[in-house]
Motif scaffolding. Structure first.
Motif, PDB file in Angstrom:
ATOM      1  N   ARG A 148       0.691  -1.324   0.142  1.00 47.07           N
ATOM      2  CA  ARG A 148      -0.079   0.112   0.581  1.00 47.07           C
ATOM      3  C   ARG A 148       0.445   1.407   0.173  1.00 47.07           C
ATOM      4  NH1 ARG A 148      -4.832   1.193   3.650  1.00 47.07           N
ATOM      5  NH2 ARG A 148      -5.680   3.065   2.949  1.00 47.07           N
ATOM      6  N   ALA A 149       1.847   1.147   0.432  1.00 47.83           N
ATOM      7  CA  ALA A 149       2.782   2.606   0.682  1.00 47.83           C
ATOM      8  C   ALA A 149       3.713   2.732  -0.498  1.00 47.83           C
ATOM      9  CB  ALA A 149       4.152   2.105   2.012  1.00 47.83           C
ATOM     10  N   GLY A 150       3.558   0.909  -1.340  1.00 48.30           N
ATOM     11  CA  GLY A 150       4.588   1.650  -2.182  1.00 48.30           C
ATOM     12  C   GLY A 150       3.877   1.998  -3.758  1.00 48.30           C
ATOM     13  N   HIS A 151       2.067   2.041  -3.191  1.00 44.90           N
ATOM     14  CA  HIS A 151       1.320   2.339  -4.451  1.00 44.90           C
ATOM     15  C   HIS A 151       1.182   4.014  -3.967  1.00 44.90           C
ATOM     16  CE1 HIS A 151       0.680  -1.116  -6.946  1.00 44.90           C
ATOM     17  NE2 HIS A 151      -0.160  -1.955  -5.301  1.00 44.90           N
ATOM     18  N   GLY A 152       1.329   4.414  -2.887  1.00 44.38           N
ATOM     19  CA  GLY A 152       0.848   5.802  -2.354  1.00 44.38           C
ATOM     20  C   GLY A 152      -0.008   6.291  -2.221  1.00 44.38           C
ATOM     21  N   GLY A 153      -0.581   7.754  -2.172  1.00 45.36           N
ATOM     22  CA  GLY A 153      -1.750   7.745  -2.149  1.00 45.36           C
ATOM     23  C   GLY A 153      -1.970   8.103  -0.491  1.00 45.36           C
ATOM     24  N   LEU A 154      -2.123   7.923   0.329  1.00 40.96           N
ATOM     25  CA  LEU A 154      -2.313   7.530   1.763  1.00 40.96           C
ATOM     26  C   LEU A 154      -3.088   8.940   2.496  1.00 40.96           C
ATOM     27  CD1 LEU A 154       1.083   4.944   2.866  1.00 40.96           C
ATOM     28  CD2 LEU A 154      -1.126   4.676   2.444  1.00 40.96           C
ATOM     29  N   ARG A 155      -4.140   8.392   2.848  1.00 41.40           N
ATOM     30  CA  ARG A 155      -4.482   9.319   4.411  1.00 41.40           C
ATOM     31  C   ARG A 155      -4.383   8.393   5.622  1.00 41.40           C
ATOM     32  NH1 ARG A 155     -10.362   9.082   5.929  1.00 41.40           N
ATOM     33  NH2 ARG A 155     -10.801   6.966   4.872  1.00 41.40           N
ATOM     34  N   LEU A 156      -5.031  10.300   6.518  1.00 40.97           N
ATOM     35  CA  LEU A 156      -3.871   9.209   7.549  1.00 40.97           C
ATOM     36  C   LEU A 156      -5.677   8.955   8.296  1.00 40.97           C
ATOM     37  CD1 LEU A 156      -2.317  12.014   9.263  1.00 40.97           C
ATOM     38  CD2 LEU A 156      -0.988   9.374   8.973  1.00 40.97           C
ATOM     39  N   PRO A 157      -6.089   8.118   9.694  1.00 50.39           N
ATOM     40  CA  PRO A 157      -7.092   8.346   9.741  1.00 50.39           C
ATOM     41  C   PRO A 157      -8.574   9.006  10.382  1.00 50.39           C
ATOM     42  CG  PRO A 157      -5.528   6.834  11.058  1.00 50.39           C
ATOM     43  CD  PRO A 157      -4.993   7.628  10.230  1.00 50.39           C
ATOM     44  N   PRO A 158      -9.081   9.316   9.896  1.00 53.16           N
ATOM     45  CA  PRO A 158      -9.899  10.567  10.697  1.00 53.16           C
ATOM     46  C   PRO A 158     -10.303   9.974  12.108  1.00 53.16           C
ATOM     47  CG  PRO A 158     -11.182   9.508   9.623  1.00 53.16           C
ATOM     48  CD  PRO A 158      -9.792   8.062   9.586  1.00 53.16           C
ATOM     49  N   VAL A 159      -9.580  10.970  12.963  1.00 58.26           N
ATOM     50  CA  VAL A 159      -9.237  11.211  14.248  1.00 58.26           C
ATOM     51  C   VAL A 159      -9.786  12.178  14.945  1.00 58.26           C
ATOM     52  CG1 VAL A 159      -8.789  10.451  16.381  1.00 58.26           C
ATOM     53  CG2 VAL A 159      -8.502   8.774  14.823  1.00 58.26           C
ATOM     54  N   HIS A 160     -10.551  12.814  15.414  1.00 59.13           N
ATOM     55  CA  HIS A 160     -11.376  14.269  16.243  1.00 59.13           C
ATOM     56  C   HIS A 160     -11.454  14.297  17.554  1.00 59.13           C
ATOM     57  CE1 HIS A 160     -12.646  13.746  12.077  1.00 59.13           C
ATOM     58  NE2 HIS A 160     -13.378  12.675  12.465  1.00 59.13           N
ATOM     59  N   GLY A 161     -10.172  14.657  17.884  1.00 61.05           N
ATOM     60  CA  GLY A 161     -10.387  15.237  19.730  1.00 61.05           C
ATOM     61  C   GLY A 161     -10.390  13.713  20.500  1.00 61.05           C
ATOM     62  N   GLU A 162     -10.295  14.062  21.761  1.00 60.26           N
ATOM     63  CA  GLU A 162     -10.395  13.092  22.392  1.00 60.26           C
ATOM     64  C   GLU A 162     -11.035  13.070  23.349  1.00 60.26           C
ATOM     65  OE1 GLU A 162      -7.429  12.363  24.262  1.00 60.26           O
ATOM     66  OE2 GLU A 162      -6.485  13.534  22.813  1.00 60.26           O
ATOM     67  N   ALA A 163     -12.094  11.587  23.459  1.00 58.14           N
ATOM     68  CA  ALA A 163     -13.317  10.827  23.881  1.00 58.14           C
ATOM     69  C   ALA A 163     -13.164  10.579  25.574  1.00 58.14           C
ATOM     70  CB  ALA A 163     -12.976   9.037  23.470  1.00 58.14           C
ATOM     71  N   GLU A 164     -14.252  10.657  25.544  1.00 59.88           N
ATOM     72  CA  GLU A 164     -14.834  11.095  27.256  1.00 59.88           C
ATOM     73  C   GLU A 164     -14.182   9.257  26.907  1.00 59.88           C
ATOM     74  OE1 GLU A 164     -17.731  12.462  30.694  1.00 59.88           O
ATOM     75  OE2 GLU A 164     -17.202  12.763  28.536  1.00 59.88           O
ATOM     76  N   VAL A 165     -13.559   8.976  28.298  1.00 54.21           N
ATOM     77  CA  VAL A 165     -13.636   7.560  28.395  1.00 54.21           C
ATOM     78  C   VAL A 165     -13.732   6.769  29.769  1.00 54.21           C
ATOM     79  CG1 VAL A 165     -12.233   5.449  28.286  1.00 54.21           C
ATOM     80  CG2 VAL A 165     -12.143   7.421  26.653  1.00 54.21           C
ATOM     81  N   CYS A 166     -14.274   6.310  30.426  1.00 53.23           N
ATOM     82  CA  CYS A 166     -14.787   5.555  31.440  1.00 53.23           C
ATOM     83  C   CYS A 166     -14.281   4.079  31.619  1.00 53.23           C
ATOM     84  CB  CYS A 166     -16.362   5.619  31.714  1.00 53.23           C
ATOM     85  SG  CYS A 166     -16.434   5.108  33.267  1.00 53.23           S
ATOM     86  N   GLY A 167     -13.178   4.354  32.259  1.00 50.55           N
ATOM     87  CA  GLY A 167     -12.921   2.652  32.582  1.00 50.55           C
ATOM     88  C   GLY A 167     -13.260   1.361  32.869  1.00 50.55           C
TER      89      GLY A 167
END
Ligand code: NAP
Ligand code: HSE
Length: 345
Positions: free
Chosen positions: A316-335
């Motif tokens: 996939r890297a060899g073919h190029g055209g990569l995009r980063l995963p869409p992640v919007h800010g921090e989640a409010e997490v309850c462990g």
């Protein structure tokens, strides 16, 4: 034919496995993908050490900058393990504009924001299919196949070592220590197996999966963690009496505006598809708004299954055209999760 030059950071179990698969499949990859991979330099701690694959010693280096700062390299593939110095080297390569492929969930989960920022800064690609689930294409499924869904929950067996230990204790009557020794001999365990049996490795993997599934950063330190060191033969026998198996489950789910997330041993009923996941196999059970329930299953550890995912990322890297995963800010997490675990609503 395009030539892709790949530098390795690390060449133990996984690095040697990747080197072997690239060599063995070179002609088919060239024919199918139009790509020829040239590997080297390869960073190791000790150049004199004997290696599993037949790697020319001229390719080995003990100087990280020979890989991270090398203008002849297109892609940096990281298989060193641990958070440091791996994370700093990944960040250095990304800032220099080199695409990074990594199998290192510890570095990725712990330094997620720094690594993503470095990829943006360098305009570089970042691929990490091998970081969760070995050969199972679960990262690609979340980023490239299930975008139509709001993911409601994700639950899985994502550590091969602990699943192997629990299976061997339940099915062959082995002691915990015997089963762990077998898992280490088979190359499933982390260099420090406490990462597996204490649940740190599945916490890192759940952090990555939940971040991609819910598109908000779920940091590892917010996830509740319990390993398998306190699971006894009588716990396993009692679970069997109740029509269940004990599994180390990694689960994250939406609850209102928050995410509940935990790794802990749970009783899984025989009627649930995760119950039949044995040995070093992994599986991830996803519930999405359009796809409904689905499960991805396959070999979650070992050099060749992991190399399958890494080589796919290299192509996939060899073919190029990569995009980063869409992640919007921090989640409010309850462990934590409700006490009734896998079947709760
Ligand atoms: P490993 O066998 O211990 O190999 C680590 C390699 O990195 C070795 O070649 C080592 O050099 C090199 N290295 C480590 N620290 C270094 C340093 N400070 N400077 C230079 N070289 C260094 O580990 P592995 O089992 O291949 O795992 C590698 C990564 O893949 C880890 O992040 C692991 O979590 C991940 N992973 C493993 C599996 C699995 O089934 N094992 C599956 C998926 C992902 P020497 O050889 O000279 O000691
Ligand atoms: N030690 C890890 C496991 C390797 O047992 O799952 C695969 O990530």
């Amino acid at each position: 034919m395009k030539t892709v030059r790949v530098g390795f950071l690390g060449c133990g179990n996984i690095g040697c496995g990747v080197y072997g698969v690239l060599k063995e499949q070179a002609d088919r990859i060239a024919q199918d993908e139009g790509l020829r991979f040239e590997v080297g330099p390869i960073l190791v701690r000790d150049k004199a050490k004997k290696r599993k694959s037949d790697i020319p010693s001229a390719l080995l280096t003990e100087r990280p900058e020979d890989v991270t700062d090398n203008p002849d390299i297109d892609v940096v593939a990281e298989f060193m393990g641990g958070v440091e110095p791996a994370a700093s080297l990944i960040i250095r390569a990304l800032r220099g504009g080199r695409t990074v492929v990594t199998a290192n969930k510890a570095a990725l989960a712990t330094r997620w924001n720094d690594i993503l920022a470095a990829a943006k800064e360098g305009g570089a690609g970042l691929l990490f299919e091998a970081s969760v689930g070995g050969a199972i294409p679960v990262i690609r499924s979340l980023t490239d196949s299930l975008q139509a869904n709001e993911i409601r929950s994700i639950s899985g067996i994502v550590n091969g070592t602990t699943n192997y230990i629990l299976t061997r204790m339940a099915d062959a009557g082995l002691s915990y220590a015997q089963a762990l020794q077998e898992a280490q001999q088979l190359g499933y365990a982390e260099p420090d197996p406490a990462a597996d049996v204490e649940g740190y490795d599945p916490v890192y993997k759940l952090s990555i999966l939940a971040t991609l599934a819910f598109r908000q950063h779920v940091p590892p330190e917010a996830i509740a963690r319990e390993g398998i060191t306190a699971v006894t033969a009588s716990d396993i026998a009692a679970a069997r009496e109740a029509g269940c198996a004990v599994k180390l489950l990694a689960t994250a789910k939406r609850a209102g505006g928050r995410i509940l997330a935990a790794v802990r041993p749970e009783r899984v009923p025989v009627s649930h598809p995760l119950c039949g996941v044995k040995d070093a196999f992994n599986a991830v059970f996803i519930d999405g708004s359009a796809c409904g329930e689905m499960m991805l299953y396959g070999r979650g550890a070992g050099d060749r299954p992991t190399a399958s995912a890494v080589v796919s990322d290299l192509i996939r890297a060899g073919h190029g055209g990569l995009r980063l995963p869409p992640v919007h800010g921090e989640a409010e997490v309850c462990g934590g999760l409700p006490a009734d675990g896998i079947d709760d609503e």
